[in-house]
Design an enzyme around this catalytic site. Structure first.
Site, PDB file in Angstrom:
ATOM      1  N   GLU A 141     -31.621 -57.504  -1.387  1.00 54.91           N
ATOM      2  CA  GLU A 141     -30.857 -58.124  -0.284  1.00 54.91           C
ATOM      3  C   GLU A 141     -30.855 -59.723  -0.102  1.00 54.91           C
ATOM      4  OE1 GLU A 141     -29.168 -55.994   0.918  1.00 54.91           O
ATOM      5  OE2 GLU A 141     -30.434 -54.462   0.196  1.00 54.91           O
ATOM      6  N   TYR A 160     -24.112 -50.450  -9.279  1.00 46.92           N
ATOM      7  CA  TYR A 160     -25.413 -51.008  -9.240  1.00 46.92           C
ATOM      8  C   TYR A 160     -26.126 -51.244 -10.777  1.00 46.92           C
ATOM      9  CZ  TYR A 160     -25.860 -50.534  -4.345  1.00 46.92           C
ATOM     10  OH  TYR A 160     -25.646 -50.359  -2.719  1.00 46.92           O
TER      11      TYR A 160
HETATM   12  N1  BES Z   1     -25.024 -53.555   0.494  1.00 48.17           N
HETATM   13  C1  BES Z   1     -25.944 -52.557   0.488  1.00 48.17           C
HETATM   14  C2  BES Z   1     -25.829 -51.371   1.437  1.00 48.17           C
HETATM   15  C3  BES Z   1     -24.580 -50.937   1.350  1.00 48.17           C
HETATM   16  C4  BES Z   1     -23.636 -50.323   0.281  1.00 48.17           C
HETATM   17  C5  BES Z   1     -23.977 -50.642   2.481  1.00 48.17           C
HETATM   18  C6  BES Z   1     -22.496 -49.841   0.259  1.00 48.17           C
HETATM   19  C7  BES Z   1     -22.811 -49.993   2.835  1.00 48.17           C
HETATM   20  C8  BES Z   1     -22.003 -49.534   1.515  1.00 48.17           C
HETATM   21  C9  BES Z   1     -27.256 -52.914  -0.005  1.00 48.17           C
HETATM   22  O1  BES Z   1     -27.443 -54.315  -0.515  1.00 48.17           O
HETATM   23  C10 BES Z   1     -28.083 -52.139  -0.862  1.00 48.17           C
HETATM   24  O2  BES Z   1     -27.581 -52.076  -2.095  1.00 48.17           O
HETATM   25  N2  BES Z   1     -29.047 -51.585  -0.659  1.00 48.17           N
HETATM   26  C11 BES Z   1     -29.659 -50.452  -1.240  1.00 48.17           C
HETATM   27  C12 BES Z   1     -31.216 -50.891  -1.661  1.00 48.17           C
HETATM   28  C13 BES Z   1     -31.260 -51.733  -3.020  1.00 48.17           C
HETATM   29  C14 BES Z   1     -32.534 -52.016  -3.466  1.00 48.17           C
HETATM   30  C15 BES Z   1     -30.510 -50.991  -4.141  1.00 48.17           C
HETATM   31  C16 BES Z   1     -30.056 -49.219  -0.518  1.00 48.17           C
HETATM   32  O3  BES Z   1     -29.734 -49.119   0.542  1.00 48.17           O
HETATM   33  O4  BES Z   1     -30.388 -48.074  -1.286  1.00 48.17           O
HETATM   34 ZN    ZN Z   2     -26.749 -54.301  -2.499  1.00 47.45          ZN
END
Ligand code: BES
Ligand code: ZN
Length: 601
Positions: A290, A380
């Site tokens: 984040e 990702y």
């Molecule tokens: N921005 C994302 C969360 C998100 C993605 C919200 C798509 C709404 C729509 C956040 O940065 C994220 O990627 N969170 C991951 C954690 C990360 C360590 C891979 C999660 O929540 O799993």
């Molecule tokens: Zn993210």
């Protein structure tokens, strides 16, 4: 060139390139827990006069007037299932500021209203928002596209005993007025709508450093402060990689357990799941992730949701770099290996749903498709591996120079994949051809020139997992949470007897580990090999934690058979009142699709 980029058409917003754009919002909100509604007044500034569109979802507009309080004609379109409604109005020339009075709906897709029972402390209600990707429009009339940025100031009126927080760089004031708490915030850096965020609850705080404080319910705040002591070292590494942190503060807010994500990069105030507080710092990489978004995502933003990998792939790459620096290359590789396994799962899932085309990094996502419905680890993991491949091809030193120039060039803008590729072609000539970039960006699946993910930590786990072996207590003594996760992932599902998970739990008590990732991976294994002995624990886990990463695969695994699907429906009926609307929508989709598949089979 920059303006042209900002005007890129995003299918998920009614805003049309060339229309007057929102530049600033002054927001006055009364937070009413009894009716689960926000009563709002928004003064919206535009960069000029003329006809323009704002996105809405389920908002009740009570009046729209100009600066002098004269009613302005407006039109609200019928509801589009993905986009919501389009508000069309003509912004007055000369005084391009309009005043909108409205109410949010108790069912707003981007708000979760929690009863006291759903919080840690059980004494006070709680409210938080989640804007990304298309939910800001359910609490703010806005041009809900990442291509439009605006500043804001917000005045939250909340119950006297609660705090009202916004993701903003200035806390202006806090005062009691007529028995209500009024908190004012100001965001002086322009943000896209999906980062416009609030939270209200019984929230305490502890300073970790002079620019980072953790906010949480009083019962969690000390443990949280202890868990994240590494945060400043993370910031130092991130700044070395990306350049100065531009947002002022980097505060962390621990949400109640129904928070649907591991983390959300709301600027100045990152939102985190409380399951990160394990006592052993085993999940702090989420904070690194984040934090990295402060540059990749919040400074340089994807222009459309089809370019989402520019946010998440870059951020994941940066997360790996930060972890490599702080915890070593072996630990980083292990993390990459885990994500790689999740990617394989998502490839299978997307293929099963006939959506294999969304395994390309960049795709056109039509307005008929909700980005929430195609969320996967593709942007990702494939995105981060693509960047890692470029890094390995040109060498780290050169790539690090490229990163700095990339941030410098595009900060505070929104860009498409094409712009990114142009930039690479100019700055690192020949490399796109060398890595066969088109296969990564437009091709499906994972290209065979992907960087190898190797580490002795991985080899050790593989040794046991591959033929369904169980390590002795001695052998597994030093295993990290991530090693356990990978082990549980790698155990082959075919030919494993249901007694296997039982034995495993007897030896290692995985179903009650402090790390929620490990518990989840264990439950998934149990479901996938048909071990019913963990069912009660699965049920109670699903009733406690609303993180999509856990909830989705578990419901999917349960729904493979008729009986399983019936069970899943029963659990969902029981737990859904505690889920976030975004999680509810996803589980409903999973159960519906599973039902359709079973009917066909
Ligand atoms: N921005 C994302 C969360 C998100 C993605 C919200 C798509 C709404 C729509 C956040 O940065 C994220 O990627 N969170 C991951 C954690 C990360 C360590 C891979 C999660 O929540 O799993
Ligand atoms: Zn993210």
């Amino acid at each position: 060139m920059r303006d042209e980029l900002l005007f890129e058409k995003n299918p998920h917003s009614h805003y049309k390139p060339g229309q007057p754009r929102v530049t600033h919002v002054h927001w006055e909100v009364d937070v009413n827990f009894a009716s689960r509604m926000l009563s709002c007044l928004a003064f919206v500034n535009f960069d000029g006069g003329g006809e323009t569109n704002l996105d809405l979802r389920n908002l009740e507009i009570t009046s729209i007037t100009d600066e002098d309080d004269q009613p302005l004609p407006y039109h609200v379109s019928p509801t589009h299932p993905v986009l919501g409604e389009c508000l069309t109005l003509t912004v007055p020339d000369g005084k391009p500021r309009v005043k909108i009075h409205y109410w949010t709906s108790p069912q707003a897709s981007g708000l979760q209203w929690l009863t006291p029972g759903q919080t840690q402390g059980k004494r006070h209600p709680y409210l938080f928002s989640q804007g990304e990707p298309l939910h800001a429009r359910s609490y703010l009339p806005c041009q809900d596209t990442p291509g439009v940025r605006f500043t804001f100031d917000a005045w939250l009126t909340v119950p006297e005993e609660l705090r009202g927080l916004m993701a903003a760089n200035k806390h202006v004031s806090q005062s009691i007025e007529n028995g209500r708490m009024v908190e004012a915030w100001e965001m002086t850096k322009p943000i896209p709508s999906y980062l416009f965020t609030l939270a209200v609850g019984d929230i305490a705080s502890r300073d970790i450093t002079d620019r980072c404080r953790v906010y949480a319910e009083p019962e969690l705040v000390d443990a949280a402060a202890a868990e994240f002591v590494d945060v400043d070292r993370m910031m130092v590494v991130a700044e070395k990689l990306f350049g100065p942190y531009e947002w002022g503060r980097f505060d962390l807010l621990m949400l109640p357990p129904s928070f649907p994500y591991g983390g959300m990069e709301n600027p100045c105030l990152v939102f985190l799941t409380p399951t990160l507080v394990t006592g052993d710092r085993s999940m702090v990489s989420v904070v690194a992730h984040e934090l990295a978004h402060a540059w990749t995502g919040n400074l340089i933003t994807n222009a459309t949701w089809g370019d989402f990998w520019l946010n998440e792939g870059w951020t994941n790459y940066a997360e790996w770099r930060i972890c490599e620096e702080l915890y070593g290359r072996e630990a980083m590789m292990l993390q990459a290996a885990l994500l790689r396994r999740e990617l394989e799962r998502d490839f299978r899932d997307l293929a099963e749903r006939g959506m294999h085309q969304y395994t390309a990094l960049a795709s056109y996502v039509p307005a008929t498709l909700d980005p929430d419905d195609i969320f996967s680890r593709v942007p990702y993991c494939k995105g981060a591996l693509f960047l890692m491949l470029i890094e390995q091809t040109v060498g780290r030193e050169r790539f690090d120079g490229f990163i700095q120039k990339y941030i410098e060039t595009f900060r505070f803008t929104s860009i498409t994949t094409a712009t990114f590729l142009d930039f690479v072609a100019t700055e690192l000539p020949g490399v796109l051809e060398q890595v066969e970039a088109w296969r990564w960006v437009y091709g499906m699946g994972l290209p065979d020139n992907a960087p190898k993910i190797e580490s002795p930590l991985i080899t050790e786990v593989k040794k046991y997992a591959q033929n369904g072996g169980i390590p002795s207590r001695d052998e597994a003594k030093g295993w990290s949470a991530n090693q356990w996760l990978l082990y549980l992932e790698l155990v082959p599902r075919d030919g494993i007897k249901p007694e296997f998970p039982e034995m495993l739990d007897r030896e290692f008590t995985l179903s009650t580990k402090a790390n929620a990732d490990v518990r989840w991976a264990y439950f998934l294994l149990a479901l996938e090999v048909g071990y019913a002995g963990a069912n009660d624990k699965v049920e109670s886990f699903l009733g406690k934690v609303g993180r999509l990463k856990y909830v989705q695969p578990l419901f999917r695994a349960m729904s493979k058979t008729r009986e399983g699907l019936d069970w899943a429906h029963r659990i969902f009926e029981r737990v859904k009142t505690g889920y976030h609307p975004i999680a509810t929508a996803q589980v409903e989709r999973i159960l519906r699709e599973a039902g359709e598949r079973l009917a066909k089979a």
